[in-house]
Design a protein around this motif. Structure first.
Motif, PDB file in Angstrom:
ATOM      1  N   VAL A  70       0.818  -1.225   0.000  1.00 10.45           N
ATOM      2  CA  VAL A  70       0.000   0.000   0.000  1.00 10.45           C
ATOM      3  C   VAL A  70       0.854   1.279   0.000  1.00 10.45           C
ATOM      4  O   VAL A  70       0.320   2.377  -0.014  1.00 10.45           O
ATOM      5  N   SER A  71       2.164   1.115   0.057  1.00 13.44           N
ATOM      6  CA  SER A  71       3.022   2.306   0.015  1.00 13.44           C
ATOM      7  C   SER A  71       3.180   2.767  -1.437  1.00 13.44           C
ATOM      8  O   SER A  71       2.931   2.002  -2.357  1.00 13.44           O
ATOM      9  N   SER A  72       3.553   4.018  -1.610  1.00 17.18           N
ATOM     10  CA  SER A  72       3.589   4.511  -2.993  1.00 17.18           C
ATOM     11  C   SER A  72       4.924   5.196  -3.312  1.00 17.18           C
ATOM     12  O   SER A  72       5.761   5.389  -2.432  1.00 17.18           O
ATOM     13  N   HIS A  73       5.088   5.535  -4.577  1.00 19.03           N
ATOM     14  CA  HIS A  73       6.266   6.285  -5.008  1.00 19.03           C
ATOM     15  C   HIS A  73       5.836   7.715  -5.299  1.00 19.03           C
ATOM     16  O   HIS A  73       4.670   7.950  -5.609  1.00 19.03           O
ATOM     17  N   ILE A  74       6.765   8.645  -5.203  1.00 18.48           N
ATOM     18  CA  ILE A  74       6.403   9.971  -5.689  1.00 18.48           C
ATOM     19  C   ILE A  74       6.618   9.988  -7.197  1.00 18.48           C
ATOM     20  O   ILE A  74       7.137   9.028  -7.752  1.00 18.48           O
ATOM     21  N   GLN A  75       6.265  11.095  -7.807  1.00 21.69           N
ATOM     22  CA  GLN A  75       6.171  11.109  -9.275  1.00 21.69           C
ATOM     23  C   GLN A  75       7.236  10.287  -9.983  1.00 21.69           C
ATOM     24  O   GLN A  75       8.435  10.487  -9.793  1.00 21.69           O
ATOM     25  N   GLU A  76       6.707   9.431 -10.806  1.00 20.05           N
ATOM     26  CA  GLU A  76       7.517   8.407 -11.442  1.00 20.05           C
ATOM     27  C   GLU A  76       8.717   8.932 -12.234  1.00 20.05           C
ATOM     28  O   GLU A  76       9.796   8.387 -12.148  1.00 20.05           O
ATOM     29  N   ASN A  77       8.517  10.006 -12.960  1.00 19.70           N
ATOM     30  CA  ASN A  77       9.605  10.481 -13.810  1.00 19.70           C
ATOM     31  C   ASN A  77      10.738  11.140 -13.019  1.00 19.70           C
ATOM     32  O   ASN A  77      11.766  11.471 -13.554  1.00 19.70           O
ATOM     33  N   GLN A  78      10.510  11.337 -11.718  1.00 20.49           N
ATOM     34  CA  GLN A  78      11.575  11.965 -10.920  1.00 20.49           C
ATOM     35  C   GLN A  78      12.479  10.955 -10.220  1.00 20.49           C
ATOM     36  O   GLN A  78      13.543  11.295  -9.729  1.00 20.49           O
ATOM     37  N   THR A  79      12.020   9.737 -10.070  1.00 22.29           N
ATOM     38  CA  THR A  79      12.787   8.758  -9.289  1.00 22.29           C
ATOM     39  C   THR A  79      12.787   7.389  -9.958  1.00 22.29           C
ATOM     40  O   THR A  79      11.996   7.128 -10.853  1.00 22.29           O
ATOM     41  N   VAL A  80      13.698   6.542  -9.501  1.00 19.98           N
ATOM     42  CA  VAL A  80      13.685   5.134  -9.944  1.00 19.98           C
ATOM     43  C   VAL A  80      12.731   4.417  -8.982  1.00 19.98           C
ATOM     44  O   VAL A  80      13.003   4.330  -7.789  1.00 19.98           O
ATOM     45  N   PRO A  81      11.581   3.949  -9.474  1.00 21.76           N
ATOM     46  CA  PRO A  81      10.539   3.462  -8.548  1.00 21.76           C
ATOM     47  C   PRO A  81      10.810   2.055  -7.996  1.00 21.76           C
ATOM     48  O   PRO A  81      10.135   1.092  -8.313  1.00 21.76           O
ATOM     49  N   VAL A  82      11.803   1.968  -7.133  1.00 20.49           N
ATOM     50  CA  VAL A  82      12.191   0.677  -6.549  1.00 20.49           C
ATOM     51  C   VAL A  82      11.330   0.379  -5.328  1.00 20.49           C
ATOM     52  O   VAL A  82      10.969   1.279  -4.574  1.00 20.49           O
ATOM     53  N   GLN A  83      11.010  -0.889  -5.133  1.00 20.65           N
ATOM     54  CA  GLN A  83      10.321  -1.276  -3.893  1.00 20.65           C
ATOM     55  C   GLN A  83      11.339  -1.873  -2.938  1.00 20.65           C
ATOM     56  O   GLN A  83      12.072  -2.793  -3.299  1.00 20.65           O
ATOM     57  N   SER A  84      11.402  -1.330  -1.733  1.00 18.87           N
ATOM     58  CA  SER A  84      12.317  -1.880  -0.726  1.00 18.87           C
ATOM     59  C   SER A  84      11.783  -1.482   0.650  1.00 18.87           C
ATOM     60  O   SER A  84      10.887  -0.642   0.741  1.00 18.87           O
ATOM     61  N   PRO A  85      12.313  -2.037   1.709  1.00 22.25           N
ATOM     62  CA  PRO A  85      11.782  -1.683   3.042  1.00 22.25           C
ATOM     63  C   PRO A  85      12.267  -0.319   3.541  1.00 22.25           C
ATOM     64  O   PRO A  85      12.124  -0.008   4.711  1.00 22.25           O
ATOM     65  N   PHE A  86      12.864   0.500   2.665  1.00 19.42           N
ATOM     66  CA  PHE A  86      13.308   1.851   3.041  1.00 19.42           C
ATOM     67  C   PHE A  86      12.252   2.860   2.588  1.00 19.42           C
ATOM     68  O   PHE A  86      12.059   3.054   1.389  1.00 19.42           O
ATOM     69  N   LEU A  87      11.591   3.508   3.545  1.00 19.48           N
ATOM     70  CA  LEU A  87      10.447   4.375   3.226  1.00 19.48           C
ATOM     71  C   LEU A  87      10.580   5.716   3.923  1.00 19.48           C
ATOM     72  O   LEU A  87      11.423   5.873   4.802  1.00 19.48           O
ATOM     73  N   TRP A  88       9.754   6.668   3.557  1.00 21.07           N
ATOM     74  CA  TRP A  88       9.655   7.883   4.368  1.00 21.07           C
ATOM     75  C   TRP A  88       8.196   8.184   4.647  1.00 21.07           C
ATOM     76  O   TRP A  88       7.306   7.802   3.884  1.00 21.07           O
ATOM     77  N   PHE A  89       7.961   8.878   5.752  1.00 21.79           N
ATOM     78  CA  PHE A  89       6.616   9.099   6.268  1.00 21.79           C
ATOM     79  C   PHE A  89       6.238  10.544   5.965  1.00 21.79           C
ATOM     80  O   PHE A  89       6.743  11.471   6.595  1.00 21.79           O
ATOM     81  N   ARG A  90       5.370  10.717   4.963  1.00 23.03           N
ATOM     82  CA  ARG A  90       5.083  12.104   4.592  1.00 23.03           C
ATOM     83  C   ARG A  90       3.975  12.700   5.465  1.00 23.03           C
ATOM     84  O   ARG A  90       3.231  11.974   6.119  1.00 23.03           O
ATOM     85  N   ALA A  91       3.879  14.006   5.430  1.00 24.47           N
ATOM     86  CA  ALA A  91       2.862  14.702   6.232  1.00 24.47           C
ATOM     87  C   ALA A  91       1.480  14.279   5.729  1.00 24.47           C
ATOM     88  O   ALA A  91       1.315  13.944   4.561  1.00 24.47           O
ATOM     89  N   PRO A  92       0.471  14.276   6.613  1.00 28.26           N
ATOM     90  CA  PRO A  92      -0.865  13.829   6.197  1.00 28.26           C
ATOM     91  C   PRO A  92      -1.465  14.788   5.180  1.00 28.26           C
ATOM     92  O   PRO A  92      -1.207  15.992   5.230  1.00 28.26           O
ATOM     93  N   ASN A  93      -2.217  14.248   4.229  1.00 25.99           N
ATOM     94  CA  ASN A  93      -2.877  15.175   3.305  1.00 25.99           C
ATOM     95  C   ASN A  93      -4.176  15.681   3.934  1.00 25.99           C
ATOM     96  O   ASN A  93      -4.692  15.107   4.902  1.00 25.99           O
ATOM     97  N   ASN A  94      -4.696  16.754   3.388  1.00 25.97           N
ATOM     98  CA  ASN A  94      -5.854  17.418   3.997  1.00 25.97           C
ATOM     99  C   ASN A  94      -7.065  16.495   4.119  1.00 25.97           C
ATOM    100  O   ASN A  94      -7.841  16.574   5.055  1.00 25.97           O
TER     101      ASN A  94
END
Ligand code: CTP
Ligand code: MG
Length: 566
Positions: A118-142
């Motif tokens: 259920v985790s996601s990547h940020i915009q695809e064209n900006q990053t290499v969309p790898v899946q791994s157990p290294f994540l970051w916790f972003r601020a909640p959306n409105n």
């Protein structure tokens, strides 16, 4: 398998855990000085391979999440608890305390799969969309707003990777009332803790999951000081990656089609490592500074994992390093003085510049450890503190039988509870340290080799300055790299340390360990030593003392030799 995921990721706005794709900056290198958390002393013996399996399983149940600060734990707990059952949460930060992370260990490995799905990547064209157990916790959306605080949430550890500063360590040691207490304190304050171990196994897991699509039975085994009980908080991570296939099943009619070539083929191995190096460099979040050292006897890839702040040395050939770590771990488990004693010897060697982080003609920590173990096996402590390697071989059970692919026999007893070995020696750590220095100041390095297989020194098989027989491969000298100059310095320093420890007893300015950690003329030496290793240039010991003469024109090394003799 990772390549197949390219192009399939999209941003799910309600997801808070985001895959770590980019390489964040780590600023500064100042180490924080908070006390290292102490682990409880549990005396039950856990065999090495069981410990490794337990840690591997723990890493498989864990994710590593970058958060704003340690205070984010409650919100993260609430978020993760909506997906799985959280077992423990442990916080750490990078050296500059700017990046904060929480290791979330779930009760069940399946919960990790759920959270990753259920985790996601940020915009695809900006990053290499790898899946791994290294994540970051972003601020909640409105839309979702802040999660409710959870009362059951608790942080097991805060600042789990902080390394005690030299200053605080020295203050702590100066408050101890005996050398034995100082040795114990040094061990407790500097040894690799639980968070450090978890991070090393998570780092190993990252490599493993990278190639698991092609090689489902792959195993990345940590070895060396990360797991043998002699590692300190900032030790490197030695890894061996085994692509292990299914064991041959005679009843199976279906056999995998595979390319020719195997892990034992050196050329093939170098090519595989070349590709793996590119893979790590291009795709693995947090991995940087990949260096390929493929011409060495054991080819290795070196890289830095920034998110766990660990230097990694990855090899793919032999398991002998893992079995060697098993042997060292066992020796540390047999008697609880072994590890503190080896910690102080390693620390002393670092303080007097006998060892250095970069490889060269100086003695390594591994060789020093073997020297200390060999000393503890000697009947000069009657009875000796440690059994010989041959005693362990003699008591091996059928389940202890291991031979590596390259034919190295690594059979020896693994379960020390089965060892009938008298533990009657009750010498203090202080006496043992003094005797270590004394033993090696009188050792006949010119003619004798150090051998852990039996309790006696043997004649040198060839003319290396220092000869330590590799217990697993008796034909190899572990300390072949050590030059005559460096051995000379070792002999001087052990004599000096023995003399300092002895003379301090009667002196009024008692410093204990701090006395032997001081090298009177280290300022100039340190400068030259740093310069020599920075340029990766091997220097002669005379270069290091170049031009530094006392009033009578003698070089320091001769001067000191004479002083010691006096
Ligand atoms: N090793 C070995 N034979 C050698 C050198 C190393 O079997 N000639 C194995 C040992 O198991 C050793 C491990 O490789 O522990 C890692 O070597 P190294 O990183 O040099 O030593 P560490 O014991 O990990 O110590 P340090 O903390 O300095 O890294
Ligand atoms: Mg190491």
């Amino acid at each position: 398998v990772i390549l197949c995921r390219f192009g399939t990721s999209f941003i799910k706005l309600n997801n808070r855990t985001i895959y770590k794709n980019t390489i964040p900056k780590i600023n500064g290198s100042k180490l924080c000085s908070t006390q290292v958390s102490r682990q409880a002393n549990d005396n039950t013996f856990v065999p090495f391979m069981t410990m490794i399996q337990n840690r591997r399983a723990q890493a498989s149940r864990s994710i590593l999440v970058q958060v704003q600060s340690a205070k984010s734990y409650n919100e993260l707990y609430s978020y993760c608890s909506t997906i799985g059952e959280v077992k423990d949460m442990l916080h750490y930060s990078d050296n500059s305390e700017q990046m904060h992370f929480i290791i979330v260990e779930f009760k069940n490995e399946l919960d990790v799969n759920k959270i990753l799905s259920v985790s996601s990547h940020i915009q695809e064209n900006q990053t290499v969309p790898v899946q791994s157990p290294f994540l970051w916790f972003r601020a909640p959306n409105n839309k979702l707003g802040k999660l409710k605080q959870n009362k059951t949430a608790k942080l097991l550890v805060e600042n789990g990777t902080s390394v005690i500063s030299e200053e605080n360590l020295k203050t702590a040691l100066s408050h101890c009332t005996s050398v034995s207490a100082q040795i114990q304190e040094l061990y407790m304050l500097t040894k690799l803790n639980d968070v450090g171990q978890r991070l090393r196994f998570i780092t190993a897991k990252q490599i493993e999951s990278t190639v698991s699509g092609l090689f489902p039975n792959v195993c990345a085994y940590p070895f060396g000081s990360s797991v043998n009980g002699f590692g300190k908080m900032d030790c490197d991570l030695d890894l061996v990656l085994k692509l292990t296939g299914h064991k041959e099943n005679e009843n199976s009619r279906l056999i995998y089609h595979c390319k020719a070539g195997s892990g034992s083929d050196r050329n093939m191995n170098q090519k595989n490592m070349e590709v793996l190096g590119d893979f790590i460099h291009l795709f693995l979040p947090g991995c940087s500074h990949v260096r390929r050292i493929l011409q060495a006897r054991i080819p290795i890839l070196k890289y830095h994992q920034q998110l766990t702040n660990i230097e990694c040395d990855l090899s793919m050939t032999t398991m002998s390093g893992v079995y060697m770590s098993d042997f060292l771990y066992l020796m540390g488990e047999i008697d609880n003085r072994v590890r503190p004693l080896i910690f102080v010897i390693r620390k002393w060697a670092k303080e007097v510049f006998l060892t250095n982080n970069s490889p060269g003609k100086w003695i390594s920590n591994f060789s020093l450890t073997l020297l200390a173990l060999a000393f503890l096996q000697r009947p000069l402590h009657s009875p000796p503190i440690l059994p010989t390697f041959n005693t362990l071989v003699k008591h091996a059970a059928p389940s202890d039988h291991f031979i590596t692919e390259d034919g190295i026999n690594c059979t020896f007893l693994r379960d020390i509870t089965k060892l009938k070995f008298k533990k009657e020696n009750d010498k203090s750590l202080e006496s043992l340290l003094f005797e270590f220095f004394e033993f090696y100041s009188q050792f006949d390095f010119e003619n004798k080799a150090i051998c852990l297989n039996e309790a006696a020194s043997i004649s040198k098989p060839e003319h290396s300055a220092l000869y330590i027989v590799n217990p697993l491969e008796r034909g190899l000298n572990v300390s072949k790299n050590v030059s005559y100059d460096e051995l000379e310095r070792f002999k001087i320093e052990v004599r000096n340390a023995a003399w300092l420890l002895e003379s301090q007893e009667s002196s009024q300015t008692y410093k204990g360990l701090l006395g032997i950690f001081q090298n009177k003329y280290n300022a100039k030496y340190k400068l030259n030593f740093a310069a020599s290793t920075k340029h990766n240039r091997l220097m002669d010991v005379s270069d290091l003392f170049e031009g530094e003469n006392n009033e009578s024109g003698e070089s320091h090394i001769n001067f000191k030799n004479k002083q010691i003799e006096k």
